[in-house]
Design a protein around this motif. Sequence first.
Motif, PDB file in Angstrom:
ATOM      1  N   ARG A 232      10.355   9.962   5.078  1.00 45.93           N
ATOM      2  CA  ARG A 232       9.179  10.384   5.840  1.00 45.93           C
ATOM      3  C   ARG A 232       8.038  10.784   4.906  1.00 45.93           C
ATOM      4  NH1 ARG A 232      10.944  14.663   9.863  1.00 45.93           N
ATOM      5  NH2 ARG A 232      11.638  12.802  10.978  1.00 45.93           N
ATOM      6  N   TRP A 233       8.341  11.577   3.886  1.00 46.70           N
ATOM      7  CA  TRP A 233       7.285  12.046   2.993  1.00 46.70           C
ATOM      8  C   TRP A 233       6.884  11.012   1.960  1.00 46.70           C
ATOM      9  CZ3 TRP A 233       4.068  15.958   3.667  1.00 46.70           C
ATOM     10  CH2 TRP A 233       4.397  16.876   4.666  1.00 46.70           C
ATOM     11  N   ARG A 234       7.767  10.066   1.653  1.00 43.80           N
ATOM     12  CA  ARG A 234       7.342   8.974   0.765  1.00 43.80           C
ATOM     13  C   ARG A 234       6.308   8.100   1.466  1.00 43.80           C
ATOM     14  NH1 ARG A 234       5.222   6.554  -2.070  1.00 43.80           N
ATOM     15  NH2 ARG A 234       5.763   5.513  -4.035  1.00 43.80           N
ATOM     16  N   ARG A 235       6.395   7.982   2.789  1.00 43.95           N
ATOM     17  CA  ARG A 235       5.374   7.267   3.560  1.00 43.95           C
ATOM     18  C   ARG A 235       4.045   8.033   3.509  1.00 43.95           C
ATOM     19  NH1 ARG A 235       5.594   3.926   8.206  1.00 43.95           N
ATOM     20  NH2 ARG A 235       3.518   3.069   8.542  1.00 43.95           N
ATOM     21  N   VAL A 236       4.113   9.358   3.525  1.00 43.48           N
ATOM     22  CA  VAL A 236       2.895  10.161   3.418  1.00 43.48           C
ATOM     23  C   VAL A 236       2.221   9.894   2.069  1.00 43.48           C
ATOM     24  CG1 VAL A 236       1.953  12.497   3.357  1.00 43.48           C
ATOM     25  CG2 VAL A 236       3.795  11.944   4.959  1.00 43.48           C
ATOM     26  N   VAL A 237       3.022   9.846   0.992  1.00 44.60           N
ATOM     27  CA  VAL A 237       2.466   9.532  -0.328  1.00 44.60           C
ATOM     28  C   VAL A 237       1.798   8.171  -0.307  1.00 44.60           C
ATOM     29  CG1 VAL A 237       3.013   9.095  -2.748  1.00 44.60           C
ATOM     30  CG2 VAL A 237       4.129  10.980  -1.553  1.00 44.60           C
ATOM     31  N   PRO A 242      -2.771   4.688  -1.542  1.00 45.50           N
ATOM     32  CA  PRO A 242      -2.489   3.279  -1.230  1.00 45.50           C
ATOM     33  C   PRO A 242      -2.111   2.482  -2.486  1.00 45.50           C
ATOM     34  CG  PRO A 242      -4.466   4.013  -0.103  1.00 45.50           C
ATOM     35  CD  PRO A 242      -4.097   5.108  -1.058  1.00 45.50           C
ATOM     36  N   GLY A 243      -1.132   1.590  -2.297  1.00 42.86           N
ATOM     37  CA  GLY A 243      -0.704   0.752  -3.402  1.00 42.86           C
ATOM     38  C   GLY A 243       0.478   1.292  -4.171  1.00 42.86           C
ATOM     39  N   THR A 244       0.980   2.470  -3.804  1.00 46.23           N
ATOM     40  CA  THR A 244       2.088   3.066  -4.551  1.00 46.23           C
ATOM     41  C   THR A 244       3.457   2.721  -3.966  1.00 46.23           C
ATOM     42  OG1 THR A 244       1.991   5.136  -3.276  1.00 46.23           O
ATOM     43  CG2 THR A 244       0.640   4.999  -5.266  1.00 46.23           C
ATOM     44  N   ALA A 245       3.488   2.098  -2.801  1.00 49.56           N
ATOM     45  CA  ALA A 245       4.774   1.757  -2.178  1.00 49.56           C
ATOM     46  C   ALA A 245       5.242   0.404  -2.706  1.00 49.56           C
ATOM     47  CB  ALA A 245       4.633   1.715  -0.659  1.00 49.56           C
ATOM     48  N   ASN A 246       6.111   0.421  -3.718  1.00 57.71           N
ATOM     49  CA  ASN A 246       6.602  -0.825  -4.303  1.00 57.71           C
ATOM     50  C   ASN A 246       7.823  -1.342  -3.553  1.00 57.71           C
ATOM     51  OD1 ASN A 246       8.807   0.727  -5.198  1.00 57.71           O
ATOM     52  ND2 ASN A 246       7.810   1.153  -7.168  1.00 57.71           N
ATOM     53  N   ALA A 247       8.381  -2.452  -4.042  1.00 53.73           N
ATOM     54  CA  ALA A 247       9.490  -3.111  -3.353  1.00 53.73           C
ATOM     55  C   ALA A 247      10.700  -2.196  -3.205  1.00 53.73           C
ATOM     56  CB  ALA A 247       9.876  -4.383  -4.104  1.00 53.73           C
ATOM     57  N   ARG A 248      10.942  -1.333  -4.196  1.00 53.19           N
ATOM     58  CA  ARG A 248      12.100  -0.441  -4.125  1.00 53.19           C
ATOM     59  C   ARG A 248      11.984   0.512  -2.949  1.00 53.19           C
ATOM     60  NH1 ARG A 248      13.075   4.511  -6.903  1.00 53.19           N
ATOM     61  NH2 ARG A 248      11.218   4.204  -8.182  1.00 53.19           N
ATOM     62  N   TYR A 249      10.774   1.014  -2.689  1.00 56.37           N
ATOM     63  CA  TYR A 249      10.596   1.952  -1.586  1.00 56.37           C
ATOM     64  C   TYR A 249      10.576   1.254  -0.230  1.00 56.37           C
ATOM     65  CZ  TYR A 249       9.471   5.451  -5.094  1.00 56.37           C
ATOM     66  OH  TYR A 249       9.544   6.317  -6.155  1.00 56.37           O
ATOM     67  N   LEU A 250      10.228  -0.032  -0.224  1.00 56.12           N
ATOM     68  CA  LEU A 250      10.139  -0.758   1.041  1.00 56.12           C
ATOM     69  C   LEU A 250      11.449  -1.425   1.437  1.00 56.12           C
ATOM     70  CD1 LEU A 250       6.638  -2.434   0.555  1.00 56.12           C
ATOM     71  CD2 LEU A 250       7.190  -0.409   1.921  1.00 56.12           C
ATOM     72  N   ALA A 251      12.439  -1.465   0.528  1.00 55.00           N
ATOM     73  CA  ALA A 251      13.692  -2.164   0.804  1.00 55.00           C
ATOM     74  C   ALA A 251      14.428  -1.564   1.996  1.00 55.00           C
ATOM     75  CB  ALA A 251      14.578  -2.139  -0.440  1.00 55.00           C
ATOM     76  N   ALA A 252      14.560  -0.231   2.035  1.00 51.85           N
ATOM     77  CA  ALA A 252      15.308   0.401   3.125  1.00 51.85           C
ATOM     78  C   ALA A 252      14.626   0.226   4.478  1.00 51.85           C
ATOM     79  CB  ALA A 252      15.538   1.880   2.822  1.00 51.85           C
ATOM     80  N   PRO A 253      13.315   0.503   4.611  1.00 48.23           N
ATOM     81  CA  PRO A 253      12.685   0.272   5.918  1.00 48.23           C
ATOM     82  C   PRO A 253      12.720  -1.184   6.343  1.00 48.23           C
ATOM     83  CG  PRO A 253      11.055   0.950   4.276  1.00 48.23           C
ATOM     84  CD  PRO A 253      12.396   1.193   3.687  1.00 48.23           C
TER      85      PRO A 253
END
Length: 331
Positions: A232-237, A242-253
């Motif tokens: 939840r808070w990584r989405r807030v970051v 913007p631009g900080t959500a890389n493939a590693r963070y997007l894999a689970a969602p």
Amino acid sequence: MRSATTDLPDVSVVMPVLDEEAHLRDSVRQVLDQDYDGALEVVLALGPSADRTHEVAAELTRSDPRVRTVDNPSGRTPDGLNAAIAATRGEVVARVDAHAEIPRDYLSTAVRVLQETGADNVGGVMDAQGRTPFERAVAVAMKSPLGVGGSRFHVGGAAGEVDTVYLGVFRRAALESVGGYDPHFARAQDWEMNHRLRGAGGRVWFTPELVVTYRPRSSAARLFDQYLNYGRWRRVVARRHPGTANARYLAAPAMVAASTAAAVIGVRWRPALVVPLGYLGAVVAGGWYISAGEPARVRARVPVVLATMHWSWGIGFLTSPASLARAGERP
């Protein structure tokens, strides 16, 4: 400031504390027993605990003048960190959690690495160590890229510059130059602050010489809640920067969305079930592989732990309300 008897910088250890009666005394003692030859102080930011944390803190301040306390009425981690930092005077500021277990040479090693590398923040390995079979299964997952991705503070690796580190030992000047921790971030405040630090030209440095023992959550429910809030808070970051959500963070969602959609479609079109079933098979096989050498009762729990971590993070990321990204809004 620097010690009058050595050329070493004064070190201020800051510790946000909430409901830590069981661990606080040992955690502070580990700080006071450091082999660091420079001046040392500890500031505890006391939240509104429901146990005897305040009584334990009072005993510690009476027994050693190096220990002081400040109030943290909100009980939130970034508020406590900022309050404690404001009450310190050391040239180096080290964050230590009340349930962390640091080795005796932690501060001396961190200061040496700061001086050798010229970095602004130094951290090491978050060494998850469990006692019960479930906790040991969580520790296995936390040390594997299959569980948490490839961050060096989880899985280890060579020394060098990184995005973020566990806890952190900072140059005060660098920490103050970015305004400290953003009080908005109830979670992910370390990552967010290190992002601003790097954006201002600072360097965040990982070294495998620093190893901090971390005790994992003791149940699936607590683990789910922990990673739900991480997501939840990584989405807030990601919304704030913007631009900080890389493939590693997007894999689970992405996995949660794809598996859920495929399961719904699979009610009428069975071939779609290959997606959730494929994920299930991968988690079981992967969990069995990364837990080689562990007892069977631990290995049997690792796939459950992996799935809990993946799904809770993914659900948290996907369902994180946009309102959490608004500056000044509290959860």
